[in-house]
Design a protein around this motif. Structure first.
Motif, PDB file in Angstrom:
ATOM      1  N   ILE A 205       0.699  -0.795   0.134  1.00 27.41           N
ATOM      2  CA  ILE A 205      -0.001  -0.389   0.541  1.00 27.41           C
ATOM      3  C   ILE A 205       0.935   1.422  -0.481  1.00 27.41           C
ATOM      4  O   ILE A 205       0.266   2.623   0.726  1.00 27.41           O
ATOM      5  CB  ILE A 205      -1.394   0.160   1.384  1.00 27.41           C
ATOM      6  N   ARG A 206       2.188   0.945  -0.004  1.00 30.56           N
ATOM      7  CA  ARG A 206       2.952   2.370  -0.268  1.00 30.56           C
ATOM      8  C   ARG A 206       2.838   3.158  -1.853  1.00 30.56           C
ATOM      9  O   ARG A 206       2.569   2.264  -2.579  1.00 30.56           O
ATOM     10  CB  ARG A 206       4.880   1.895  -0.067  1.00 30.56           C
ATOM     11  N   VAL A 207       3.429   4.316  -1.971  1.00 28.00           N
ATOM     12  CA  VAL A 207       2.912   4.833  -3.272  1.00 28.00           C
ATOM     13  C   VAL A 207       4.073   4.750  -4.461  1.00 28.00           C
ATOM     14  O   VAL A 207       3.300   3.733  -4.917  1.00 28.00           O
ATOM     15  CB  VAL A 207       3.954   6.457  -2.728  1.00 28.00           C
ATOM     16  N   ASP A 208       4.776   3.853  -3.906  1.00 24.64           N
ATOM     17  CA  ASP A 208       6.288   2.584  -4.987  1.00 24.64           C
ATOM     18  C   ASP A 208       6.792   1.574  -4.124  1.00 24.64           C
ATOM     19  O   ASP A 208       7.631   1.510  -3.918  1.00 24.64           O
ATOM     20  CB  ASP A 208       7.694   4.133  -5.514  1.00 24.64           C
ATOM     21  N   PRO A 209       5.069   0.780  -4.064  1.00 21.78           N
ATOM     22  CA  PRO A 209       5.881  -0.188  -3.283  1.00 21.78           C
ATOM     23  C   PRO A 209       6.812  -0.896  -4.241  1.00 21.78           C
ATOM     24  O   PRO A 209       6.932  -1.098  -5.275  1.00 21.78           O
ATOM     25  CB  PRO A 209       4.782  -1.512  -3.881  1.00 21.78           C
ATOM     26  N   GLN A 210       7.487  -1.905  -3.377  1.00 22.17           N
ATOM     27  CA  GLN A 210       8.554  -2.337  -4.353  1.00 22.17           C
ATOM     28  C   GLN A 210       8.322  -3.951  -4.647  1.00 22.17           C
ATOM     29  O   GLN A 210       8.579  -3.765  -6.286  1.00 22.17           O
ATOM     30  CB  GLN A 210       9.819  -3.251  -3.275  1.00 22.17           C
ATOM     31  N   LEU A 211       7.425  -4.627  -4.886  1.00 18.40           N
ATOM     32  CA  LEU A 211       6.190  -5.724  -5.642  1.00 18.40           C
ATOM     33  C   LEU A 211       5.711  -5.221  -6.331  1.00 18.40           C
ATOM     34  O   LEU A 211       4.291  -4.678  -5.276  1.00 18.40           O
ATOM     35  CB  LEU A 211       6.315  -6.819  -4.853  1.00 18.40           C
ATOM     36  N   ASN A 212       5.466  -4.679  -7.546  1.00 15.69           N
ATOM     37  CA  ASN A 212       4.028  -4.070  -7.904  1.00 15.69           C
ATOM     38  C   ASN A 212       3.171  -5.045  -9.125  1.00 15.69           C
ATOM     39  O   ASN A 212       3.801  -5.241  -9.912  1.00 15.69           O
ATOM     40  CB  ASN A 212       5.287  -3.299  -9.728  1.00 15.69           C
ATOM     41  N   LEU A 213       2.322  -4.852  -7.952  1.00 19.13           N
ATOM     42  CA  LEU A 213       1.236  -5.530  -9.217  1.00 19.13           C
ATOM     43  C   LEU A 213       0.430  -5.187  -9.950  1.00 19.13           C
ATOM     44  O   LEU A 213      -0.807  -5.186 -10.510  1.00 19.13           O
ATOM     45  CB  LEU A 213      -0.126  -5.968  -8.083  1.00 19.13           C
ATOM     46  N   TYR A 214       0.951  -3.934 -10.855  1.00 21.71           N
ATOM     47  CA  TYR A 214       0.228  -3.245 -11.466  1.00 21.71           C
ATOM     48  C   TYR A 214       0.970  -3.235 -13.130  1.00 21.71           C
ATOM     49  O   TYR A 214       0.373  -1.984 -13.651  1.00 21.71           O
ATOM     50  CB  TYR A 214       0.168  -1.349 -10.610  1.00 21.71           C
ATOM     51  N   ASN A 215       1.977  -4.474 -12.904  1.00 26.59           N
ATOM     52  CA  ASN A 215       2.651  -4.646 -14.097  1.00 26.59           C
ATOM     53  C   ASN A 215       1.573  -5.500 -15.050  1.00 26.59           C
ATOM     54  O   ASN A 215       1.580  -7.069 -14.816  1.00 26.59           O
ATOM     55  CB  ASN A 215       3.941  -5.369 -13.691  1.00 26.59           C
ATOM     56  N   TYR A 216       1.108  -5.033 -16.248  1.00 29.50           N
ATOM     57  CA  TYR A 216      -0.528  -5.665 -16.204  1.00 29.50           C
ATOM     58  C   TYR A 216       0.564  -6.903 -17.862  1.00 29.50           C
ATOM     59  O   TYR A 216      -0.161  -7.603 -18.814  1.00 29.50           O
ATOM     60  CB  TYR A 216      -0.892  -5.053 -17.280  1.00 29.50           C
ATOM     61  N   LYS A 217       2.152  -6.206 -17.307  1.00 31.93           N
ATOM     62  CA  LYS A 217       2.790  -7.227 -18.762  1.00 31.93           C
ATOM     63  C   LYS A 217       3.504  -8.423 -18.256  1.00 31.93           C
ATOM     64  O   LYS A 217       4.271  -9.473 -19.125  1.00 31.93           O
ATOM     65  CB  LYS A 217       4.089  -6.643 -19.459  1.00 31.93           C
ATOM     66  N   TRP A 218       2.887  -8.266 -17.209  1.00 32.19           N
ATOM     67  CA  TRP A 218       3.478  -9.991 -16.068  1.00 32.19           C
ATOM     68  C   TRP A 218       3.051 -10.126 -14.948  1.00 32.19           C
ATOM     69  O   TRP A 218       2.767  -9.179 -13.176  1.00 32.19           O
ATOM     70  CB  TRP A 218       4.967  -9.425 -15.775  1.00 32.19           C
ATOM     71  N   PRO A 219       1.403 -10.574 -15.184  1.00 34.75           N
ATOM     72  CA  PRO A 219      -0.024 -10.096 -14.488  1.00 34.75           C
ATOM     73  C   PRO A 219       0.409 -11.530 -13.535  1.00 34.75           C
ATOM     74  O   PRO A 219       0.609 -12.485 -13.615  1.00 34.75           O
ATOM     75  CB  PRO A 219      -0.692 -10.007 -14.693  1.00 34.75           C
ATOM     76  N   ILE A 220       0.085 -11.224 -12.182  1.00 37.70           N
ATOM     77  CA  ILE A 220      -0.147 -11.853 -10.884  1.00 37.70           C
ATOM     78  C   ILE A 220      -1.325 -12.458 -10.894  1.00 37.70           C
ATOM     79  O   ILE A 220      -2.465 -12.006 -11.369  1.00 37.70           O
ATOM     80  CB  ILE A 220       0.233 -11.462  -9.733  1.00 37.70           C
ATOM     81  N   LEU A 221      -1.493 -13.746 -11.456  1.00 39.43           N
ATOM     82  CA  LEU A 221      -2.998 -14.331 -12.192  1.00 39.43           C
ATOM     83  C   LEU A 221      -3.877 -15.074 -10.375  1.00 39.43           C
ATOM     84  O   LEU A 221      -2.625 -15.629  -9.493  1.00 39.43           O
ATOM     85  CB  LEU A 221      -2.991 -15.236 -12.920  1.00 39.43           C
ATOM     86  N   THR A 222      -5.671 -14.968 -10.837  1.00 39.79           N
ATOM     87  CA  THR A 222      -5.734 -15.655  -9.722  1.00 39.79           C
ATOM     88  C   THR A 222      -7.358 -16.147  -9.879  1.00 39.79           C
ATOM     89  O   THR A 222      -7.237 -15.564 -11.530  1.00 39.79           O
ATOM     90  CB  THR A 222      -5.563 -14.882  -8.383  1.00 39.79           C
ATOM     91  N   ASN A 223      -8.435 -16.233  -8.744  1.00 30.64           N
ATOM     92  CA  ASN A 223      -9.169 -16.568  -9.766  1.00 30.64           C
ATOM     93  C   ASN A 223     -10.038 -15.384  -9.302  1.00 30.64           C
ATOM     94  O   ASN A 223     -10.665 -14.970  -7.898  1.00 30.64           O
ATOM     95  CB  ASN A 223     -10.130 -17.787  -8.268  1.00 30.64           C
ATOM     96  N   GLN A 224     -10.700 -14.585 -10.779  1.00 27.89           N
ATOM     97  CA  GLN A 224     -11.256 -13.820 -10.016  1.00 27.89           C
ATOM     98  C   GLN A 224     -12.565 -13.478  -9.159  1.00 27.89           C
ATOM     99  O   GLN A 224     -13.105 -12.557  -9.039  1.00 27.89           O
ATOM    100  CB  GLN A 224     -11.293 -13.102 -11.757  1.00 27.89           C
ATOM    101  N   GLY A 225     -13.256 -14.501  -9.655  1.00 22.35           N
ATOM    102  CA  GLY A 225     -15.077 -14.761  -9.427  1.00 22.35           C
ATOM    103  C   GLY A 225     -15.836 -13.730  -9.913  1.00 22.35           C
ATOM    104  O   GLY A 225     -15.211 -13.048 -11.011  1.00 22.35           O
ATOM    105  N   ASN A 226     -16.274 -13.891  -9.292  1.00 22.37           N
ATOM    106  CA  ASN A 226     -17.567 -12.881 -10.166  1.00 22.37           C
ATOM    107  C   ASN A 226     -18.309 -11.242  -9.148  1.00 22.37           C
ATOM    108  O   ASN A 226     -19.575 -11.616  -8.885  1.00 22.37           O
ATOM    109  CB  ASN A 226     -18.911 -13.607 -10.762  1.00 22.37           C
ATOM    110  N   LEU A 227     -17.835 -10.759  -8.876  1.00 20.65           N
ATOM    111  CA  LEU A 227     -17.791  -9.950  -7.938  1.00 20.65           C
ATOM    112  C   LEU A 227     -18.476  -8.053  -7.827  1.00 20.65           C
ATOM    113  O   LEU A 227     -17.589  -8.105  -8.973  1.00 20.65           O
ATOM    114  CB  LEU A 227     -16.909  -9.504  -6.440  1.00 20.65           C
ATOM    115  N   PRO A 228     -18.905  -7.531  -7.692  1.00 22.61           N
ATOM    116  CA  PRO A 228     -18.753  -6.291  -8.419  1.00 22.61           C
ATOM    117  C   PRO A 228     -18.121  -5.292  -7.548  1.00 22.61           C
ATOM    118  O   PRO A 228     -17.041  -5.845  -6.828  1.00 22.61           O
ATOM    119  CB  PRO A 228     -20.105  -5.921  -7.546  1.00 22.61           C
TER     120      PRO A 228
END
Length: 417
Positions: A287-310
């Motif tokens: 939750i830092r402004v610039d975390p060392q682990l970037n989960l917003y890199n869409y060229k190397w996404p971290i995948l999971t069960n997205q579910g069907n949530l609003p």
């Protein structure tokens, strides 16, 4: 070897690589979060499971023939694999979780990391894989495994071991390699009091527990090792055996690995999250402004069960009753209804009711926080309802009397058990 030939080699290599992920760890130091699930099945970053990181690395690297070896309280983990990963493969590809087989003559499960692979050796023998990637399922990092396979091929290695480059004082916690100036491994010791340094550097190579094997040699060494050791383990037995045989054993520097769109400061990020405190800190880093682990890199996404949530939403905007999420990571399906969330991670389907306050905390899936409740520096397990006016994290003596776990650093863990 030309760059073109190297790329052709790695392209062929990833297609002929079978992965086996060791995901049976009990994670006792993460208790009580691991009382009902294995460590790889613990939530991380709100929507993910810890195992999603190694599976995303393999999947993004083009490796889609994957066996996940489970063991301890595996139901929830196997359900997660079945509902997400198993349906993302096609012809000739598979991602499947399997449990240890118990036979009438023995009720024992895996006795060591290499014994786990040995029990499923027939899957390797019946494959057409040239290489076998054996990776742990309980660490947080990003890695292009294809680059490690390329390094393995270029060195004509029998085994390549992923290595962290760490300071000597930190290396005492790991298995440490001694290497020559070409990173060929010449020795290996578990948790040495005086770690051997990398030639010309003040750092050491520590094992990440991730291996690339040439398939034929892996089969041979496991069959030989099992005759000598019932508790066959890679660090304790297999690697020393291979060094004694004069096999080509190489260390791969994880700092040299980069995924697409990775920033320089992200290189080398690897977290064990083996304790409540390290788990909490790694989550809070997100939750830092610039975390060392970037989960917003869409060229190397971290995948999971997205579910069907609003989408997540906030409700009410009046003085004293304002739904707001500040410096926080809030997942789908959440409703912050007249309460305040600060510097926290709220898992899917969370409900923060009016006049409540959640600060510096991690809430797993489907947690409900009642009116006027106050929560600080806490981890709340899934499906827990916090009653109105409850106070957590302000008086640790009272937290303990209420049956909660409190770490030395003051993290309060609220679980159903």
């Amino acid at each position: 070897m030309t760059k073109e030939n190297r790329m052709r080699l790695i392209s062929n290599g990833t297609r002929k690589t079978l992965a086996m992920v060791l995901a049976g760890g009990k994670g006792e130091r993460l208790s009580p979060l691991t009382l009902t699930r294995p460590k790889p099945g613990v939530s991380f970053g709100g929507k993910y499971k810890i195992i999603d990181f190694v599976l995303s690395n393999l999947f993004n690297s083009g490796i889609k023939q994957i066996y996940i070896l489970t063991q301890y309280r595996a139901y929830s983990l196997m359900k997660h694999i079945r509902e997400s990963w198993a349906k993302w493969t096609g012809l000739g590809e598979f991602i499947v979780a399997i449990s240890p087989e118990t036979r009438s003559e023995s009720e024992e499960w895996f006795k060591g990391t290499a014994d786990a692979i040995y029990q499923y050796l027939r899957f390797i023998e019946n494959s057409d894989a040239d290489y076998v990637a054996i990776f742990g399922g309980d660490h947080i990092y990003k890695m292009d495994v294809g680059q490690m396979i390329e390094y393995h091929c270029e060195n004509e290695a029998d085994i390549t071991i992923a290595a962290l480059e760490v300071p000597a004082e930190e290396a005492r916690r790991f298995g440490v390699f001694s290497v020559d100036d070409r990173s060929r491994v010449t020795g290996f010791k578990e948790k040495p009091s005086v770690p051997v340094k990398i030639p010309g550097r003040e750092t050491c190579f520590a094992s990440m527990g991730n291996y690339i094997f040439s398939t034929k040699r892996l089969i041979e060494v496991l069959q030989e090792g099992k005759k000598r050791h019932a508790d066959l383990d890679f660090g304790k037995h297999v690697i020393p055996m291979m060094l004694a045989h004069g096999d080509r054993v190489f260390a791969y520097n994880f700092n040299d690995n980069a995924v697409p769109d990775m920033k320089p400061e992200e290189r080398g990020y690897w977290k064990d999250v083996g304790t409540i405190d390290s788990y909490f800190e790694a989550n809070m880093d997100l939750i830092r402004v610039d975390p060392q682990l970037n989960l917003y890199n869409y060229k190397w996404p971290i995948l999971t069960n997205q579910g069907n949530l609003p989408p997540a939403k906030t409700v009410f905007d009046s003085d004293g009753r304002r739904g707001q999420n500040l410096d926080s990571y809030v997942c789908a399906g959440c409703i912050t209804s007249g309460g305040t969330v600060r510097r926290s991670i709220i898992g899917p389907r969370g409900k923060i009711h009016s006049y409540s306050l959640v600060e510096d905390s991690i809430l797993f899936e489907n947690v409900s926080v009642g009116r006027h409740a106050r929560i600080r520096r806490a981890i709340i397990d899934k499906n827990i309802s916090i009653p109105p006016h409850t106070v957590i994290g302000y008086d640790h003596a009272q937290d303990r009397r209420n049956g909660h776990t409190v770490t030395e650093s003051g993290i309060v863990v609220v679980s159903k058990i």
